[in-house]
Design a protein around this motif. Structure first.
Motif, PDB file in Angstrom:
ATOM      1  N   ARG A  24      -9.441  45.459  -6.480  1.00 34.83           N
ATOM      2  CA  ARG A  24      -8.173  44.752  -6.272  1.00 34.83           C
ATOM      3  C   ARG A  24      -7.596  45.246  -4.962  1.00 34.83           C
ATOM      4  O   ARG A  24      -7.570  46.443  -4.700  1.00 34.83           O
ATOM      5  CB  ARG A  24      -7.182  45.084  -7.396  1.00 34.83           C
ATOM      6  CG  ARG A  24      -7.421  44.273  -8.621  1.00 34.83           C
ATOM      7  CD  ARG A  24      -6.220  44.383  -9.557  1.00 34.83           C
ATOM      8  NE  ARG A  24      -6.630  44.064 -10.908  1.00 34.83           N
ATOM      9  CZ  ARG A  24      -7.126  44.947 -11.761  1.00 34.83           C
ATOM     10  NH1 ARG A  24      -7.214  46.221 -11.411  1.00 34.83           N
ATOM     11  NH2 ARG A  24      -7.486  44.583 -12.953  1.00 34.83           N
ATOM     12  N   TYR A  25      -7.131  44.281  -4.142  1.00 35.25           N
ATOM     13  CA  TYR A  25      -6.610  44.707  -2.852  1.00 35.25           C
ATOM     14  C   TYR A  25      -5.164  45.149  -2.977  1.00 35.25           C
ATOM     15  O   TYR A  25      -4.336  44.482  -3.565  1.00 35.25           O
ATOM     16  CB  TYR A  25      -6.774  43.599  -1.818  1.00 35.25           C
ATOM     17  CG  TYR A  25      -8.225  43.464  -1.475  1.00 35.25           C
ATOM     18  CD1 TYR A  25      -8.802  44.336  -0.547  1.00 35.25           C
ATOM     19  CD2 TYR A  25      -9.034  42.549  -2.122  1.00 35.25           C
ATOM     20  CE1 TYR A  25     -10.150  44.257  -0.253  1.00 35.25           C
ATOM     21  CE2 TYR A  25     -10.387  42.466  -1.843  1.00 35.25           C
ATOM     22  CZ  TYR A  25     -10.939  43.331  -0.906  1.00 35.25           C
ATOM     23  OH  TYR A  25     -12.273  43.263  -0.633  1.00 35.25           O
ATOM     24  N   ALA A  26      -4.931  46.309  -2.478  1.00 32.63           N
ATOM     25  CA  ALA A  26      -3.582  46.864  -2.519  1.00 32.63           C
ATOM     26  C   ALA A  26      -3.380  47.636  -1.233  1.00 32.63           C
ATOM     27  O   ALA A  26      -4.349  48.078  -0.623  1.00 32.63           O
ATOM     28  CB  ALA A  26      -3.439  47.795  -3.720  1.00 32.63           C
ATOM     29  N   PRO A  27      -2.141  47.784  -0.824  1.00 34.08           N
ATOM     30  CA  PRO A  27      -1.903  48.551   0.394  1.00 34.08           C
ATOM     31  C   PRO A  27      -2.471  49.959   0.236  1.00 34.08           C
ATOM     32  O   PRO A  27      -2.362  50.543  -0.840  1.00 34.08           O
ATOM     33  CB  PRO A  27      -0.375  48.597   0.509  1.00 34.08           C
ATOM     34  CG  PRO A  27       0.143  47.568  -0.431  1.00 34.08           C
ATOM     35  CD  PRO A  27      -0.909  47.326  -1.458  1.00 34.08           C
ATOM     36  N   GLY A  28      -3.113  50.441   1.278  1.00 32.75           N
ATOM     37  CA  GLY A  28      -3.630  51.799   1.208  1.00 32.75           C
ATOM     38  C   GLY A  28      -5.046  51.870   0.679  1.00 32.75           C
ATOM     39  O   GLY A  28      -5.665  52.924   0.678  1.00 32.75           O
ATOM     40  N   MET A  29      -5.560  50.720   0.230  1.00 31.84           N
ATOM     41  CA  MET A  29      -6.885  50.755  -0.367  1.00 31.84           C
ATOM     42  C   MET A  29      -7.977  51.060   0.655  1.00 31.84           C
ATOM     43  O   MET A  29      -8.898  51.817   0.371  1.00 31.84           O
ATOM     44  CB  MET A  29      -7.186  49.441  -1.062  1.00 31.84           C
ATOM     45  CG  MET A  29      -8.007  49.664  -2.294  1.00 31.84           C
ATOM     46  SD  MET A  29      -8.639  48.132  -2.940  1.00 31.84           S
ATOM     47  CE  MET A  29      -9.847  47.747  -1.723  1.00 31.84           C
ATOM     48  N   ALA A  30      -7.855  50.447   1.819  1.00 28.32           N
ATOM     49  CA  ALA A  30      -8.855  50.696   2.852  1.00 28.32           C
ATOM     50  C   ALA A  30      -8.881  52.178   3.205  1.00 28.32           C
ATOM     51  O   ALA A  30      -9.954  52.773   3.350  1.00 28.32           O
ATOM     52  CB  ALA A  30      -8.534  49.861   4.092  1.00 28.32           C
ATOM     53  N   GLU A  31      -7.712  52.768   3.299  1.00 34.11           N
ATOM     54  CA  GLU A  31      -7.624  54.199   3.605  1.00 34.11           C
ATOM     55  C   GLU A  31      -8.283  55.017   2.502  1.00 34.11           C
ATOM     56  O   GLU A  31      -9.013  55.963   2.767  1.00 34.11           O
ATOM     57  CB  GLU A  31      -6.165  54.641   3.752  1.00 34.11           C
ATOM     58  CG  GLU A  31      -5.470  54.151   5.003  1.00 34.11           C
ATOM     59  CD  GLU A  31      -4.927  52.736   4.881  1.00 34.11           C
ATOM     60  OE1 GLU A  31      -5.271  52.028   3.910  1.00 34.11           O
ATOM     61  OE2 GLU A  31      -4.156  52.321   5.766  1.00 34.11           O
ATOM     62  N   ALA A  32      -8.033  54.618   1.259  1.00 35.65           N
ATOM     63  CA  ALA A  32      -8.603  55.355   0.130  1.00 35.65           C
ATOM     64  C   ALA A  32     -10.124  55.266   0.148  1.00 35.65           C
ATOM     65  O   ALA A  32     -10.818  56.248  -0.102  1.00 35.65           O
ATOM     66  CB  ALA A  32      -8.051  54.802  -1.194  1.00 35.65           C
ATOM     67  N   ALA A  33     -10.646  54.070   0.475  1.00 37.00           N
ATOM     68  CA  ALA A  33     -12.096  53.889   0.527  1.00 37.00           C
ATOM     69  C   ALA A  33     -12.694  54.732   1.646  1.00 37.00           C
ATOM     70  O   ALA A  33     -13.728  55.367   1.487  1.00 37.00           O
ATOM     71  CB  ALA A  33     -12.425  52.409   0.731  1.00 37.00           C
TER      72      ALA A  33
END
Ligand code: C2E
Ligand code: CA
Ligand code: CA
Ligand code: CA
Length: 279
Positions: free
Chosen positions: A11-20
Motif C-alpha cells: 500500500r502506498y503511503a508517505p515515507g514508504m519509499a524511504e522505508a523500502a
C-alpha cells in the motif's frame, strides 16, 4: 529489492519509499555483517520449574551494527528470510549453538540442551536434514539435546513437504518445538498436521498471568493440551515471581524469561549453577 516485495501486500503511503530503501541498505549491511563477524549468538536459559535447574538454552541471534548499534532480530531476521540470507546465517547459528552445548555439557557433567530457531525458509530447504545431521556429527552432541523451534508460519508453505522434513529431522533424534504457541490463527492446525515434541506458550499469554483470569484459563488449557498430547511445555517470557508462582500452581514443567535469565553471550552463563529466581 524484488525479493522483498514477494508475497507482500503493498500500500502506498508517505515515507514508504524511504522505508523500502532503508530495508535494502540494511540487507546490504547484513550480507557484509556475516563476513565481518558482527553477528553474535546470545543464550537464554530454560528452567525446570520442579527443581530450578537449567535444562538448556535457546540461541538468539544478535547483530552489532557498527553505526546503528544493536539491531534486534525482529528487524533483520525477516529481511534475511525474504532474501535467503537466512540459510547462511542459520547454518552459522546452528554450528555455534551446537558447539556451545557440547562445551556446556562437558562442563556441567550432565546433558545441556540447546534450542535453535528455524525459519520457514530454512525448513523448506532441501539440505536442512543433511545440514543438521552433519553439524551434530561434527560436534558429537547427541541429537536428543537439540531442539529446533518452528512457528506455525511453516504452515504457509507446502504442508506435506514441511511435514516430511520435520519427520526426517525427528528421525535423526532431534526434538521439534512449536514456538509462540497460541499467537497465530493456526496453532491447532499445526498440532493436527505436523509433528512436535515441545509446545512453547507465547509470552503474550504469560504476561497477563498475574491478574487476568482469562489469560490464566488459556494458559491452564494450553498446559493441559500439551499434557494430553504428551508434549513438553515451556512458558515463555516469565518476568515476575507472581507469574512464576501461577505457572507452578498450574504444574507447568519448564519456563524461560528475564526472571531466570536474559539472553547473554555464552561466557556469562554457567549451567552448573542454579539459575537465580531474580525476585
Ligand atoms: P522468539 O524465538 O520467540 O524468542 C524469544 C524472544 O523473547 C527473544 O527476543 C527474547 O530475548 C525475548 N524474551 C525472552 N524472555 C523475555 C522476557 O522475560 N520478557 C520479554 N519482554 N522478552 C523476553 P529476541 O532475541 O529479540 O528475538 C526475537 C525473535 O527473533 C525470536 O523470537 C525469533 O523469532 C527471531 N530470532 C532470533 N534469533 C533467531 C535465529 O537465530 N534464527 C531465526 N530464524 N530467528 C531468530
Ligand atoms: Ca524461539
Ligand atoms: Ca517464542
Ligand atoms: Ca516470537
Amino acid at each position: 529489492a524484488k525479493a522483498l516485495g514477494k508475497n507482500r501486500l503493498v500500500r502506498y503511503a508517505p515515507g514508504m519509499a524511504e522505508a523500502a530503501e532503508e530495508e535494502v541498505t540494511l540487507l546490504q549491511d547484513l550480507t557484509a555483517a556475516v563476513r565481518a563477524g558482527q553477528l553474535e549468538v546470545y543464550y537464554q536459559p530454560t528452567i525446570d520449574l520442579a527443581d530450578g535447574r537449567t535444562t538448556g538454552y535457546e540461541a538468539l541471534l544478535r547483530w552489532q551494527h557498527p553505526q546503528r548499534g544493536l539491531v534486534p532480530p525482529a528487524e533483520f531476521v525477516p529481511l534475511a528470510e525474504a532474501s535467503g540470507a537466512i540459510l547462511e546465517i542459520g547454518r552459522w547459528v546452528l554450528e555455534q549453538a551446537v558447539g556451545q552445548a557440547t562445551v556446556w555439557t562437558a562442563e556441567a557433567g550432565r546433558p545441556i540442551g540447546i534450542a535453535v530457531n528455524l525459519s520457514p525458509r530454512q525448513l523448506a530447504d532441501d539440505d536442512v536434514v543433511a545440514l543438521v545431521s552433519a553439524v551434530l556429527a561434527a560436534s558429537g552432541l547427541p541429537a536428543a539435546q537439540l531442539t529446533l523451534e518452528v512457528t506455525e508460519g511453516v504452515l504457509l508453505r507446502d504442508v506435506d513437504r514441511v511435514a516430511g522434513q520435520l519427520r526426517a529431522l525427528r528421525e535423526l533424534g532431534v526434538r521439534i518445538a512449536i514456538d509462540d504457541f497460541g499467537t497465530g490463527y493456526a496453532s491447532l492446525t499445526y498440532l493436527r498436521r505436523l509433528p512436535a515434541d515441545v509446545l512453547k506458550i507465547d509470552r503474550s499469554f504469560v504476561q497477563d498471568l498475574g491478574g487476568d483470569v482469562r489469560s490464566r484459563a488459556l494458559v491452564a488449557s494450553m498446559i493441559e493440551l500439551a499434557r494430553n498430547l504428551r508434549l513438553e511445555v515451556v512458558a515463555e517470557g516469565v518476568e515476575t515471581s507472581e507469574q512464576h508462582a501461577v505457572l507452578g500452581g498450574l504444574a507447568c514443567s519448564h519456563a524461560q524469561g528475564y526472571l531466570f535469565g536474559r539472553p547473554l553471550p555464552a561466557p556469562a552463563h554457567d549451567p552448573a549453577q542454579p539459575a537465580p529466581t531474580g525476585a
